[in-house]
Design an enzyme around this catalytic site. Sequence first.
Site, short mmCIF file in Angstrom:
data_model
loop_
_atom_site.label_atom_id
_atom_site.label_comp_id
_atom_site.label_asym_id
_atom_site.label_seq_id
_atom_site.Cartn_x
_atom_site.Cartn_y
_atom_site.Cartn_z
N ASP A 136 -10.53 -3.87 -18.45
CA ASP A 136 -10.78 -4.55 -19.50
C ASP A 136 -9.36 -5.31 -20.07
O ASP A 136 -8.76 -4.49 -20.75
CB ASP A 136 -11.59 -3.92 -20.68
CG ASP A 136 -11.75 -4.71 -21.72
OD1 ASP A 136 -11.65 -5.77 -21.89
OD2 ASP A 136 -12.57 -4.24 -22.98
N HIS B 202 0.90 -1.30 -0.07
CA HIS B 202 -0.11 0.11 -0.11
C HIS B 202 0.72 1.38 -0.06
O HIS B 202 0.40 2.31 -0.36
CB HIS B 202 -0.98 0.03 1.26
CG HIS B 202 -2.27 0.84 0.95
ND1 HIS B 202 -2.36 1.85 0.24
CD2 HIS B 202 -3.56 0.65 1.52
CE1 HIS B 202 -3.42 2.36 0.15
NE2 HIS B 202 -4.33 1.59 1.05
#
Length: 456
Positions: free
Chosen positions: A384, A168
Amino acid sequence: MATPSNSSPLAFTVRRCEPELVIPAKPTPHEYKLLSDIDDQESLRFQIPVIQFYQYDPSMQGKDPAKVIREALKQTLVFYYPFAGRLREGANGKLMVDCTSEGVLFIEADADVTLEQFGDALQPPFPCFDELLYDVPGSAGMINCPLLLIQVTRLKCGGFIFAIRLNHVMSDAAGIKQFMSTVGEMARGLVTTSIPPVWERHLLDARDPPRVTFTHHEYDEVEAHISTQLPDNLVQRSFFFGSYEVQALRRLLPPHLRQCSKFELLTACLWRCRTIAVNPDPDEEVRMLCLANTRSKFNPPLPSGYYGNAFVFPAAITTARKLCQNPLGYAVELVKQAKARVTEEYVKSVAGLMVIRGKRLHFPAVIGSYLISDVTKSGFEDIDFGWGKAVFGGPAKGIGVISFFIRANYMKGEVGTLVPICLPAPVMERFAKELDNILKGQPKWEGKSFLISSAM
């Protein structure tokens, strides 16, 4: 309101290839890059998982998603080459990336299950999640470890699951989504990224000399008694909020608050229900920390390609008695006030605090604290790789006192907000009951004396 069970009966087998290191497709600069004073705070020194589910697409017949994504990853790391490096720690705990091009961990796998078998409502906790994102031994440390772990798991139906684990300190939700979108672009045949990555972590460094101009209750040192410590035996459960649930909550507010944002409304509701379920001492301070993306708060705004951590988490603070005895509007007002404090000056103040008091400051990880991160607008589901958009995309689970707001399609096709909650099992039952009460317009402690006083 949907309140699915804590576990799923679905079980399946995953066969994994040996983990490999994927390196950039071309030589990249070998240099040191400093993280910002926001990036390398103790609060962000952990790993966070994201998961994406994809359906079979007949137009991609004969194409292997693992191979397509692996090649796209190589191309992406040419642009995002710091991800292929390793963290080092310098003076006073300052983290930096040694851009070594050692690569990111990649796992190719197959599962004997179809996407349909996961059910109509994809939601955390996911069955066999540890098999869908295998924790390679020794890979989850901060220093000298891979900064990304990616697993692509092919399904029997021709669909697949893409799971990624991020250190993170490198990026927030917007940053890792930007990286993943570039992998998608490369997988679909593009040769360059539509949004060039921007490092420039100095933009979120403290001033010289550093100054603290706000009171930051999000970093208060809270003494952890046995009654306030976060237990290890947490269960996870996801709760769905569609239009019916949101409208039911709005009806509980006075007219001047009914135009509050959905985030403010749901955060106030969850914080209040969770506090009642936790059952703290009535005079104990409780906190809600709301993660706020600050990219647009700067003048000028941060560059569009900035992929570092650009958020703060201002705290709303009150006593358990006040939060639970007052109507829901009281909590909404506290959430609104916390959000309103977030400005460019607030971010600089947090960075200054990190430098003056040391980066080991951490938000209070006690059961009386609750941190909420809204990623419904992050667009994870839009990524995608050539097989179309994800049918589910976002954080794979809640983590301790942290919950995420995730955009999700639920059963019957309704789009709403999915919230994973982590609590001890008996507390979870009380939470679910209180949430059901408030959605029916019968909050348990509305207008009554605050009777719960024993520790959990």
